[in-house]
Each structure stands twice: as structure tokens, then as C-alpha cells.
Design a protein around this motif. Structure first.
Motif, mmCIF file in Angstrom:
data_model
loop_
_atom_site.group_PDB
_atom_site.id
_atom_site.type_symbol
_atom_site.label_atom_id
_atom_site.label_comp_id
_atom_site.label_asym_id
_atom_site.label_seq_id
_atom_site.Cartn_x
_atom_site.Cartn_y
_atom_site.Cartn_z
ATOM 1 N N VAL A 188 40.527 32.516 32.452
ATOM 2 C CA VAL A 188 41.189 33.733 32.749
ATOM 3 C C VAL A 188 41.651 34.013 34.110
ATOM 4 N N ARG A 189 40.751 33.610 35.033
ATOM 5 C CA ARG A 189 40.889 33.294 36.480
ATOM 6 C C ARG A 189 40.341 32.303 37.046
ATOM 7 N N CYS B 233 48.689 35.686 31.259
ATOM 8 C CA CYS B 233 47.593 35.366 30.789
ATOM 9 C C CYS B 233 47.576 34.277 29.978
ATOM 10 N N GLN C 75 47.148 47.519 33.185
ATOM 11 C CA GLN C 75 47.451 46.311 34.066
ATOM 12 C C GLN C 75 48.287 46.801 35.109
ATOM 13 N N ILE D 122 45.845 44.811 37.066
ATOM 14 C CA ILE D 122 45.862 43.625 37.875
ATOM 15 C C ILE D 122 46.635 43.784 39.197
ATOM 16 N N LYS E 150 42.336 40.687 40.981
ATOM 17 C CA LYS E 150 43.374 40.118 41.814
ATOM 18 C C LYS E 150 44.053 39.304 40.879
ATOM 19 N N TYR E 151 45.359 39.424 40.870
ATOM 20 C CA TYR E 151 46.133 38.269 40.417
ATOM 21 C C TYR E 151 45.655 36.831 40.474
#
Ligand code: 5AD
Ligand code: SF4
Length: 487
Positions: free
Chosen positions: A50-51, A175, A273, A313, A343-344
Motif C-alpha cells: 500500500v505504501r 491505491c 481520504q 491521505i 502521507k501519499y
């Protein structure tokens, strides 16, 4: 000698459940869990994409194992889950000492893959080829995998996750989940009901239904509200939760089910979000902030005692200071119990990565993250303080984090209310697994503190006798444990 398994899990509740099932299946093959890689025969990483940060952690861990594999070539190293599905080529290049790369839909094959890796000494790959293929694999894995639960593999045998659907078709532009977890697919309600009955028979009291967008669940004519009604009367089950909700799919039927079914927790995790329409549009969330606010109002109107939490986000592509302020406004007004703020992190393979630049500086993302966290913490404190002076029901989960750090003094326990509020109190470890009543006397942004009302606890006869590792105080009827609170 039993073989030793080391398993590290990163990511969401889906991964926690997958890991439980993996450990269960390998235990049946005679494996025992070990806490370190040093003496492990099989080392598995259940990964998250995801990140970027979650991926970096795994590559670092794999890097540290390069030397280990030279000295222990017989040990099997496997990368499982989302990263395996997404980045098999990169894993092969960056970590050639890996023996198994296995996607989320193929985890049932692990025992066979381990044997094959050991016998052949070659890399074993088990991955979905595309989203269509994934659909069939998931059907198979639902059939053959989920029901084989092993209560000893859960942190608490009285709590369990139950997957009711898999994948996601929403394709929010930031995503990676739809790419790695495949198409949305709901499990037949009769299979879910059977699994819940089985878990209840094994002593499970609380189940949490899992889906990436759990309120989008539909199988034939069955929606989530129908499923909740169907499993509600399962003997032994005291609490039912479900995560994570998609704002657009929050129907009145579902809210009525939450209101009318007493075992269903009045708790809704509904990620917003962002609080800015332009950002929501670029995220392809398919709703406006006005819609989200109306949905929140509807949740509270239909389920007056509901607790809502959210995800945000910060620093998504093109998020101006003005856009960010609109998110701050939503967090100020939203009365969320808590919010998870991220954080994006741009993800190759998503539309967001393809279409928009990751143009917000890291320092700006950090600052916005902190600012939003402070606003949410103030809101959480207000939410939590409203409990002071009230009596709440708590399912006792275990010793608090503090208790694990400081062995001296009375034992501090932790549990959750039906609305998912964390409560810390001093008590007897035999209460673990019981539902008891607590008078709340203090609160921080994260925790409620209180005193156990032991005479009026619920399920007093069911207190587990086998988890009493700490000497127990005698608790008599109507005895009130009133010990100093620890902040
Ligand atoms: N960057 C940062 N956060 C993300 N999330 C999902 N994708 C990303 C990304 N690329 C967050 C969303 C989601 C939560 C599980 O993770 O807020 O709700
Ligand atoms: Fe990702 Fe959006 Fe699906 Fe949630 S709804 S899993 S954020 S694509």
C-alpha cells in the motif's frame, strides 16, 4: 526434531488473517513457530504494497538474510502476499536468495511450494496471472482454505477475523489494492455462517468481518445487512464488527442492521481520504465531501451511539494548501473517534502514478500529517472525555502495553467497548476473554481509563481459567477493584 517457522507480517487485517491461516496449515505439517530467523528452517514475509515504506522494510529484511542464506542454504525463504503478486521480477533481482514468491490467492499452496523448493533447489513461483484468473483462484481458496482455522494461532482465541470478500473493483487512483488483491468477490453467506459457527464452537466470542470495502458485500440477493442478520444469533458469538467501509455503499439497510442487531458493534470505519472535492475527484473516490458529510449525519441519525473513524491521505498529487485546509475542516467537524493519517506514497501500477506527478514535497507532507494529527487528537479527546462518569461494557483483551513494560505493581489490562474504544483498567488476568463493566474515570486522546465493576460483570462464569500467568487476586461478588490509574 520439528521444523521451525519464522513469519513476519506487514500490513492490514487481511494479512494478519492470511498469516494465521498460513501458520495453521504449516503447523499441521509439524512446524513450530520461532521468534528469530537464526534457528528457522523456513522464513516467510507476508508483505504489503500500500505504501513504499512497507516495501522498503521487507527489502531491508531480505538484504539482511543474504549472508544467512550462504551459511544456511537449506533454509527456505519466502515472500508472500501483495509484494509477491506485484513485484516478482524486482524480488528476483534484488533478493536472488529468495526460494518462494507466492501471491495472496495462492497461499494454500505453501506447504507444497516449500517441499518443492527444498527438493529441487529452484525458485517456486505461485502467482495470479491477471484479474480474471484471480477470480477462479479466489473461489478455490475460499473453498479450501478459510475453514481450516486453528484457534491457538490467534493472539486471542476469543477473537477472530472472518473474510467475507476479497479484492476491490473501486480503483481509487492512489491505491494498488485492486491490482494486487484482484477483483472484488463476495463469499457465499452459508460458507461464512458455517465458519462463524465453527469459530464460536472453538470459543470465539468476537468476530470481525473483513473486506476491502466490506459494505459492498453482495452475494446473490444477500447484502451485508442480510449477512449480519444471518450470523447474529450464532450461539457463543457476543460481538460482530466489520471493516472497512466505502462511503458510497453505506446503505440505510446496513445502518438499520447496526442499530437493531444488539451484537453488532456501533462502530463504523469509513475512510474519507480527503475533505476537498477536487482532490476526491482526482482520487476517483466517486463522492463529494458534501455526500460524505451527509452520510456521516445519516449514520448518526440512524445509529445515535455510533462511533465513526476515518482514514485520510495528505499530500496527494496537486493537494494545495487550500485543499488541505478543507480536509482539516472535515476532521474538525467530523467528530471521528480516531483517524488514520497517511502521507501519499505514489504507487507504480496505479492510475495516480501514471496520470499525476507526486508533486508535494516530503516536508510539506510531514507538516500536513502532523497538523491533521493534532486536529484529530483534539477531536478524539473530546470524544473520549464524554465517556467520563459513564459505565461501559468491555471485552478484556489482555495486559496493556504498559503492563508488559512494567512488571511491578497491579496488572493493567486492556479491552474494547462495543464502539471500539480502548479501555485500560487494573484487574485480574483471569478476566481476559470476559465481558465486564467498567466505570470510566479518565481519558486521553487514545485511551479511556476506568475501574472494573466486578460484581456486575457479564459472562462471569466464562472467565478463562487457563490464562492465569500472573498470581490472581480473589474477586468476590460485588467486590470492586479500585486501583490507582496509570496514565
Ligand atoms: N499512499 C498513502 N496512503 C494510502 N492508502 C492507500 N493507498 C495509499 C497510498 N498510495 C491509505 C488509505 C487507505 C489506507 C488503508 O491506506 O487511506 O484507506
Ligand atoms: Fe483501495 Fe479504493 Fe479499493 Fe479501498 S476502495 S481498497 S482505497 S481502491
Amino acid at each position: 526434531m520439528p521444523k521451525k517457522l519464522y513469519l513476519e507480517t506487514v500490513g492490514c487485517q487481511m494479512n494478519v488473517l492470511d498469516s494465521e491461516l498460513v501458520v495453521g496449515s504449516l503447523r499441521r505439517q509439524g512446524y513450530q513457530l520461532t521468534e528469530t530467523t537464526d534457528d528457522a528452517d523456513v522464513i516467510l514475509f507476508n508483505t504489503c504494497s500500500v505504501r513504499q515504506h512497507a516495501e522498503d522494510k521487507i527489502y531491508s529484511a531480505l538484504g539482511r538474510l543474504r549472508f544467512f542464506k550462504n551459511t544456511r542454504p537449506d533454509a527456505i525463504i519466502g515472500v508472500l502476499g501483495c509484494m509477491a503478486q506485484k513485484d516478482q521480477e524486482i524480488i528476483k533481482k534484488r533478493a536472488p536468495h529468495v526460494d518462494i514468491i507466492c501471491g495472496t490467492g495462492q497461499l494454500a499452496q505453501l506447504p507444497t511450494l516449500i517441499t518443492a523448493a527444498r527438493e529441487t533447489g529452484t525458485l517456486q513461483l505461485a502467482l495470479s496471472l491477471d484479474r480474471t484468473e484471480a477470480r477462479h483462484e479466489v473461489e478455490r481458496s475460499f473453498e479450501s482454505y478459510d475453514p481450516s482455522r486453528d484457534p491457538s494461532m490467534r493472539p486471542n482465541p476469543f477473537q477472530a477475523f472472518v473474510r467475507i470478500m476479497i479484492g476491490c473493483d473501486k480503483f481509487c487512483t492512489y491505491c494498488i489494492v485492486p491490482a494486487v488483491r484482484g477483483p472484488e468477490q463476495s463469499r457465499p453467506p452459508e460458507h461464512i455462517a458455517a465458519e462463524v459457527r465453527q469459530l464460536a464452537g472453538e470459543g470465539c466470542k468476537e468476530i470481525t468481518l473483513l473486506g476491502q470495502t466490506v459494505n459492498s458485500y453482495h452475494h446473490g440477493s444477500s447484502a451485508l445487512s442480510d449477512l449480519l442478520a444471518r450470523i447474529h444469533d450464532t450461539p457463543g458469538i457476543e460481538r460482530i464488527k466489520f471493516i472497512t467501509n466505502y462511503p458510497k455503499d453505506m446503505t440505510d439497510d446496513l445502518l438499520h442492521a447496526v442499530r437493531d442487531l444488539p451484537k453488532v458493534s456501533p462502530y463504523l470505519h469509513v475512510p474519507a481520504q480527503s475533505g476537498c472535492n477536487e482532490v476526491l475527484k482526482r482520487m476517483k473516490r466517486m463522492y463529494t465531501v458534501e455526500f460524505y458529510r451527509d452520510m456521516l449525519a445519516r449514520c448518526r441519525e440512524i445509529v445515535p451511539d455510533v462511533a465513526v473513524s476515518s482514514d485520510f491521505i495528505v499530500g496527494f498529487s496537486g493537494e494545495t494548501e487550500e485543499s488541505f485546509q478543507k480536509t482539516c475542516d472535515l476532521v474538525r467537524d467530523g467528530k471521528f473517534k480516531n483517524s488514520f493519517i497517511f502521507k501519499y506514497s505514489t504507487r507504480p501500477g496505479t492510475k495516480g502514478h501514471e496520470l499525476y506527478a507526486d508533486d508535494i514535497a516530503e516536508e510539506v507532507k510531514k507538516r500536513r500529517n502532523n497538523d491533521l494529527l493534532m486536529i484529530q487528537n483534539a477531536a478524539s479527546l473530546t470524544d473520549h472525555r464524554a465517556f467520563i462518569g459513564k459505565r461501559v461494557e468491555v471485552l478484556v483483551e489482555g495486559p496493556s502495553k504498559n503492563a508488559l513494560k512494567h512488571a511491578a505493581g497491579p496488572l493493567q489490562l486492556t479491552g474494547r467497548t462495543p464502539s471500539d474504544h480502548i479501555v485500560v483498567f487494573d484487574g485480574n488476568p483471569r478476566l481476559i476473554g470476559a465481558s465486564i463493566e467498567i466505570d470510566i474515570v479518565d481519558a486521553t486522546s487514545f485511551t479511556l481509563f476506568g475501574n472494573a465493576v466486578t460484581g456486575e460483570r457479564i459472562g462471569v462464569d466464562e472467565i478463562r481459567e487457563d490464562c492465569c500467568e500472573v498470581p490472581s487476586a480473589t474477586i468476590t461478588k460485588n467486590d470492586r477493584i479500585s486501583l490507582p490509574l496509570v496514565g
